[in-house]
Motif scaffolding. Structure first.
Motif, short mmCIF file in Angstrom:
data_model
loop_
_atom_site.label_atom_id
_atom_site.label_comp_id
_atom_site.label_asym_id
_atom_site.label_seq_id
_atom_site.Cartn_x
_atom_site.Cartn_y
_atom_site.Cartn_z
N ARG A 30 0.83 -1.21 0.00
CA ARG A 30 0.00 0.00 0.00
C ARG A 30 0.86 1.26 0.00
NH1 ARG A 30 -4.19 -1.86 4.57
NH2 ARG A 30 -5.41 -3.29 3.31
N MET A 33 2.51 1.66 -3.46
CA MET A 33 1.56 2.15 -4.46
C MET A 33 1.28 3.63 -4.27
SD MET A 33 -1.03 -1.13 -4.72
CE MET A 33 -2.38 -0.10 -5.21
N GLU A 36 4.34 5.52 -5.56
CA GLU A 36 4.39 5.47 -7.02
C GLU A 36 3.36 6.40 -7.65
OE1 GLU A 36 3.91 1.42 -8.14
OE2 GLU A 36 5.97 0.88 -7.62
#
Length: 50
Positions: A30, A33, A36
């Motif tokens: 998590r 992500m 990113e």
């Protein structure tokens, strides 16, 4: 009898360790992500004690 108890204890320890590992991996994915995607403040909040 003792071997069965020892095997059960080992199995329970492996299951607990596996559950903990899955939780840690899910949290790190998590955060990864979020980073990113370009967001800031991606680290999980720690509960405060009062």
């Amino acid at each position: 009898m003792r071997q069965n108890i020892a095997a059960a204890i080992v199995l329970i320890a492996i299951l607990v360790a596996g559950g903990w590992l899955i939780t840690q991996l899910r949290t790190s994915v998590r955060i990864e992500m979020c980073v990113e995607a370009g967001h800031a403040n991606c680290s999980p909040l720690q509960p405060t004690t009062r």
